[in-house]
Enzyme design. Structure first.
Site, mmCIF file in Angstrom:
data_model
loop_
_atom_site.group_PDB
_atom_site.id
_atom_site.type_symbol
_atom_site.label_atom_id
_atom_site.label_comp_id
_atom_site.label_asym_id
_atom_site.label_seq_id
_atom_site.Cartn_x
_atom_site.Cartn_y
_atom_site.Cartn_z
ATOM 1 N N ASP A 88 10.348 6.595 -9.104
ATOM 2 C CA ASP A 88 10.919 7.579 -8.176
ATOM 3 C C ASP A 88 10.062 7.766 -6.921
ATOM 4 O OD1 ASP A 88 13.254 8.330 -9.762
ATOM 5 O OD2 ASP A 88 11.798 9.138 -11.183
ATOM 6 N N ARG A 106 0.857 -1.190 0.000
ATOM 7 C CA ARG A 106 0.000 0.000 0.000
ATOM 8 C C ARG A 106 0.889 1.234 0.000
ATOM 9 N NH1 ARG A 106 0.983 0.820 5.451
ATOM 10 N NH2 ARG A 106 1.228 -1.129 6.570
#
Length: 369
Positions: free
Chosen positions: A81, A56
């Site tokens: 990123d 999550r």
């Protein structure tokens, strides 16, 4: 061969790496690619791995914030990123952040936006590559085991949030493309091409005030000279001696509070209508976007780009096509401005448009870094 003058640390052998992997990043192939491409190379290099698969948002943030990290020699992020942004900010929330930030970090491209991986590939002197080849190159860099320092930028917002950012802060066109194209993640890097064309069709103008502290040559002593006696770390921000209690975060020594005007020696941009503002600290904005060819991992410099309103869609598209080769500044477009800075402030006139930090969306409000 590392550039002359840089100081490097070397990972121990055998080496134990904690790999933080987001299985849903990019086109969803990160776990398969890790097992097929990365793991065999690391085994050859005597690097053992513990793989932590995130389930999550903020899972990696909590893991590195709360975990005893002493059992690992390096933290490896296999994702885009965004996951590295979580890891950096998780480390900076630890009471022992100064020590934690000395743990070498490695990025392996597993997302659709792999800007830091592309930047490191560029700094290492490799040819421009993407996808599996970029992953192989970055894994090879990890296998060689050399690590060095990397700049972090401290960003603070009017609502009191503070972030540590390794890649860039944006407002306007580029941030719109980044966030609007999220729905095409399954396309991989092609999502940004589609997003660019869509945002070109509805080109917006953003109103606000941009100010900055120019980067001057005397601050620009080579990082090697500046850091020769400091520890080799991957993101340590030098802290003035004796300023704060142990464990407190580094002070934003170049900034006045956002509620006050910028210092008198700063430059205020006369224009207040922009198509985009982007402050980048690494060379690449994406795998195919070489935005700041002069940037280096720890040059102590923020590479600030802004585009003034009035630019045509055709010229904007030409600039983005040239950016794939890093030749956009050679076009001498009067609407595109580039200035190396140490600090900046952006004050939107109204809360319009998306702001991003390291590709993650932020609410639109005054911000400085």
């Amino acid at each position: 061969c590392p550039p002359p003058g840089d100081s490097y640390g070397v990972l121990p052998r055998p080496c134990h790496a904690l790999v933080l992997l987001n299985p849903h990043s990019g086109s969803g192939r990160a776990l398969d690619d890790f097992q097929a491409v990365v793991q065999p190379m690391l085994a050859e290099a005597d690097i053992a791995t513990t793989v932590f698969v995130t389930e999550r948002a903020n899972h990696a943030h909590e893991k590195v914030r709360d975990e005893d990290l002493s059992q690992w020699d390096t933290l490896v992020v296999m994702s885009g990123d965004g996951l590295l942004f979580e890891v950096v900010n998780g480390l900076m929330e630890r009471p022992d952040w100064k020590e934690a930030m000395k743990k070498p970090l490695c990025i392996l491209p597993g997302g659709s936006g792999n800007a830091l991986a592309a930047s490191i590939n560029y700094y290492a002197g490799y040819d421009h590559v993407a996808k599996k080849k970029l992953l192989t190159n970055c894994t090879f860099i990890l296998c060689k085991g050399l690590y060095t320092q990397m700049d972090l930028v401290s960003l603070s917002t009017a609502s009191g949030k503070r972030f540590f950012s390794f890649l860039g802060f944006g407002w306007g066109f580029i941030s719109d493309v980044d966030i609007d194209s999220e729905k095409y993640r399954w396309l991989g890097n092609a999502r940004f091409t589609l997003g660019t064309l869509q945002c070109l069709a509805k080109l917006r103008v953003y109103h606000g005030r941009l100010s900055y502290l120019p980067f001057s040559p005397e601050q620009g002593t080579s990082p090697a000279a500046r850091d020769a006696h400091g520890p080799v770390t991957n993101g340590h921000i030098p802290q003035p001696a004796g300023t704060d209690a142990p464990g407190s975060l580094p002070p934003d020594s170049l900034l006045a509070p956002l509620s006050q005007p910028v210092p008198a020696h700063w430059t205020v941009v006369p224009e207040e209508e922009f198509v985009l503002v982007y402050a980048i600290y690494q060379s690449h904005l994406g795998t195919n976007l070489l935005m700041a060819p002069a940037a280096r991992l720890h040059d102590g410099c923020i590479h600030l780009f802004y585009m003034k309103a009035g630019i045509s869609r055709v010229t904007l598209l030409k600039l983005f096509l040239a950016m794939s080769r890093g030749t956009h500044l050679d076009l001498n477009c009067p609407h595109l401005c580039y200035v190396p800075v140490r600090a900046f402030r952006l004050e939107p006139r109204v809360a319009a448009g998306i702001m991003t930090v390291d590709g993650e969306a932020l609410a639109c409000e005054p911000v400085q870094g």
